[in-house]
Every structure is written in structure tokens, then in C-alpha cells.
Scaffold this motif. Structure first.
Motif, PDB file in Angstrom:
ATOM      1  N   HIS A 152       0.854  -1.190   0.000  1.00 59.69           N
ATOM      2  CA  HIS A 152       0.000   0.000   0.000  1.00 59.69           C
ATOM      3  C   HIS A 152       0.886   1.235   0.000  1.00 59.69           C
ATOM      4  N   SER A 153       0.645   2.125  -0.956  1.00 59.57           N
ATOM      5  CA  SER A 153       1.325   3.406  -1.055  1.00 59.57           C
ATOM      6  C   SER A 153       2.842   3.200  -1.130  1.00 59.57           C
ATOM      7  N   CYS A 188       4.271  -0.209  -1.743  1.00 54.18           N
ATOM      8  CA  CYS A 188       4.302  -0.841  -3.072  1.00 54.18           C
ATOM      9  C   CYS A 188       5.716  -0.915  -3.624  1.00 54.18           C
ATOM     10  N   SER A 215      -2.586   1.940  -4.591  1.00 55.30           N
ATOM     11  CA  SER A 215      -2.168   3.352  -4.526  1.00 55.30           C
ATOM     12  C   SER A 215      -0.652   3.506  -4.506  1.00 55.30           C
ATOM     13  N   SER A 219      -6.093   1.664  -7.858  1.00 52.82           N
ATOM     14  CA  SER A 219      -6.070   3.062  -7.428  1.00 52.82           C
ATOM     15  C   SER A 219      -7.497   3.598  -7.454  1.00 52.82           C
ATOM     16  N   ASP A 274      -7.846   9.861  -5.516  1.00 55.86           N
ATOM     17  CA  ASP A 274      -6.717   9.775  -4.593  1.00 55.86           C
ATOM     18  C   ASP A 274      -6.023  11.134  -4.534  1.00 55.86           C
ATOM     19  N   TYR A 303      -3.834   9.008  -9.270  1.00 55.04           N
ATOM     20  CA  TYR A 303      -3.957   7.680  -9.902  1.00 55.04           C
ATOM     21  C   TYR A 303      -3.046   7.498 -11.107  1.00 55.04           C
ATOM     22  N   THR A 362      -0.028   5.563 -10.174  1.00 52.47           N
ATOM     23  CA  THR A 362      -0.308   4.146  -9.976  1.00 52.47           C
ATOM     24  C   THR A 362      -0.537   3.455 -11.316  1.00 52.47           C
ATOM     25  N   GLN A 363      -1.166   4.152 -12.233  1.00 52.62           N
ATOM     26  CA  GLN A 363      -1.393   3.590 -13.563  1.00 52.62           C
ATOM     27  C   GLN A 363      -0.064   3.360 -14.284  1.00 52.62           C
ATOM     28  N   LEU A 408      -9.060   1.029 -11.746  1.00 54.46           N
ATOM     29  CA  LEU A 408      -9.285   2.391 -11.277  1.00 54.46           C
ATOM     30  C   LEU A 408     -10.701   2.480 -10.726  1.00 54.46           C
ATOM     31  N   HIS A 447      -7.235   7.516  -0.923  1.00 54.39           N
ATOM     32  CA  HIS A 447      -5.948   6.821  -0.777  1.00 54.39           C
ATOM     33  C   HIS A 447      -6.102   5.525   0.028  1.00 54.39           C
TER      34      HIS A 447
END
Length: 186
Positions: free
Chosen positions: A70-71, A74, A95, A131, A135, A140, A143-144, A156, A162
Motif C-alpha cells: 500500500h502506497s 508498493c 495506490s 487506485s 486519490d 492515480y 499508480t497507472q 481504477l 488513498h
């Protein structure tokens, strides 16, 4: 499936924050799999080497493991995975980012070196990246791009921010669906 699930939390978080307690309970009651949230040192002042050492000491390097980041967790998870001796890993990133996010310059050491995505992909059984359009911490698009670099499906969600407690993120039902369906999004 009884393989363990490991969660690597993010910046300023801890194992009791956000949706992590919900996932631990879900693991015990619905998934019948142990869920471990890695305890990372100094989450308000993270150091990459210390976080990787914590992952190495707390995550079992066994084939078939499931890793959820997470965040900031990752890219930490990806860096751990790059050096871990594992195969058939199921990976969920929520995220996340792999390049510097505006306003989070203190996290630059985590993104300074490029990842070897080919080596990481070779260790994966399945991967999904998630995501939310709204956020406000990690837009996003970051993250994409992470999903694109990983060549993983990107989900998405219209809302979710978040995925933190402060914005109602004490549960993440999509995780339950993914874990029950082998990370299949169909």
C-alpha cells in the motif's frame, strides 16, 4: 489455499492502520489464510534499507506467497521482490508509485533507482494494481504508470481516495474479491 499473505504498509502507517486489521480478520475467518502486516521501522521517517531489512526478516520467502503493498509499501514490496528468491508470487499493489510524487520529496530514496521489471515479472504468478480516481495523496496516474511498467492489470475505482482510515478506508472489499478469485479480475 493456505499460503500466507503479507502486507507492506506505507508512509506514516502501521499494522493497525487503515484496512489492515479488516484484512487480517478476513484472512482468519473467510480466506483461511494467515495475514501478516510487516512492522516497518520509523514509518514517519522511512529509510529504504531499514524497510527492506524488515521485509527480509518478516516475510517468508516461499513460492506461492501473496504480497500486498500500500502506497510507499508498493515500491518497497517491489524492491523486496526483486531480490527475493521466490516464484509464483501473487502481487496486489494499492495506490502505489515508482517515481517521485510531487509533495513527497522526502521519499525520493525509494524511487531513485529504476526497478528491473523483467526480473520482477518473471517471479509473478499474477499481479493487479489498484487506485482511485479521487486519490489526493498519490494521483492515480502514478499508480497507472506503475501498472504499465509491471505489465499488470490496472483497476481504477471511481472513489476510495488513498484507501486510508481518515477517508473511510478501513475496508477494501475489492481485495476480498481478488483474493478469493486468485487475483482474476474477470
Amino acid at each position: 489455499m493456505t499460503d500466507p499473505i503479507y502486507v507492506v504498509h506505507g508512509y506514516c502507517a502501521n499494522p493497525e492502520a487503515n484496512w489492515f486489521p479488516w484484512l487480517k480478520q478476513l484472512g482468519a475467518t473467510q480466506l483461511h489464510r494467515p495475514v501478516h502486516v510487516v512492522t516497518l521501522p520509523e514509518p514517519d521517517n522511512p529509510r529504504l534499507a531499514d524497510w527492506l531489512a524488515a521485509c527480509q526478516s518478516q516475510i517468508s520467502q516461499t513460492d506461492g506467497v501473496t504480497l500486498i503493498g500500500h502506497s510507499l509499501g508498493c515500491i518497497t514490496t517491489l524492491r523486496f521482490l526483486a531480490q527475493a528468491d521466490v516464484q509464483n508470487v501473487n502481487l496486489i499493489l494499492v495506490s502505489g508509485f515508482d517515481d517521485l510524487v510531487p509533495g513527497l520529496t522526502e521519499l525520493a530514496p525509494f524511487t531513485a533507482e529504476s526497478l528491473d521489471y523483467a526480473a520482477i515479472r518473471a517471479k509473478l504468478k499474477a499481479a493487479v494494481v489498484i487506485s482511485a480516481r479521487d486519490d489526493h495523496i498519490v494521483p492515480y496516474q502514478f499508480t497507472q504508470r506503475l501498472a504499465t511498467n509491471l505489465a499488470a492489470p490496472f483497476i481504477l475505482l471511481p472513489t476510495g481516495d488513498h484507501f486510508i482510515t481518515q477517508t473511510g478506508g478501513d475496508r477494501l472489499p475489492l481485495l476480498e474479491f481478488l483474493l478469493k478469485n486468485g487475483l482474476s479480475i474477470n
